[in-house]
Scaffold this motif. Sequence first.
Motif: not given
Length: 298
Positions: A151-165, A216-225
């Motif tokens: 499992x991965x945390x989409x909270x933690x991933x969002x928090x780790x993104x650079x501010x410009x991103x 706040x979180x990132x919501x990616x879903x899945x990569x393909x398509x």
Amino acid sequence: MGLSVEGEVARDIGGRPIEVISTGAALGAEVRGVDLKDLDISQFAALTRAWHDHQVILLRGQTLGDRDLIAFSRRFGDLDWAPVQETGRRFVEGLPEIYIVSNVTVNGQPIGSLGAGEAAWHTDMSYLDVPPMASMLYALEVPPSGGNTSFCSMYAIYQALPENLKRRIANLKIKHDGTYNSGGYLRQGVTATDDPRTSPGALHPLVCIHPDTGRRMLYLGRRRNAYLMGLELADSEALLDELWDFVARPAFTWEHVWRVGDLVLWDNRCTMHRRDPFDASARRIMHRTQIKGSAAPA
């Protein structure tokens, strides 16, 4: 990854203590002292708090029939019906809420879906306008090795993104593809396509606010398509690759090694998960339920 002694929390609930023990990773906790067939209101409230705090909770040593699993799942809300098997039959006759994840065949017919192969990082059914808010998986048979779920945390991933991103993605919407499932198989009744601009799917904000925690979180879903609306395809692909580079970093993940009797509940809104492959000659049988979402991600 083992459980962390540090972070152990004992909660005395109506004279029936439970323990919430963090994995020590970015997400995940084991809840001890609970029988899901005999769960009082106070214990359920504590379990729900642990779930919101840790995104994924593990309860070991459970002995649940399908009706027990459904009854516990319904305490969180209405349940989705499982998709019909490729054979056109329900996984469990009379219990449409049960989805079977398995590689086992009986009389040449699979009893479940997803086989023994790898399942790529994904959020369950995010190709729907209103995806399920949570999923539960209960282990009936497990292989001697492999088949672990991460499992991965989409909270933690969002928090780790650079501010410009974060600024670049703040107002983008992403199309979540409905062509293929997490095992890479074409969904029933869908025409194959690998053009993200024309594939079927639902639009969701790329950055969302969790309705229960306010985080706040990132919501990616899945990569393909996947496709970021309004961008040239090449720009969408490049930006998605940049975001997905964060997903599998160990700092944001927790890997669960299954035992028979394990029940894992995860928040489908703020996590993603994947599965390791395992020996196809070994048996793995898991029963899953899903709690309906009440609103589209926002």
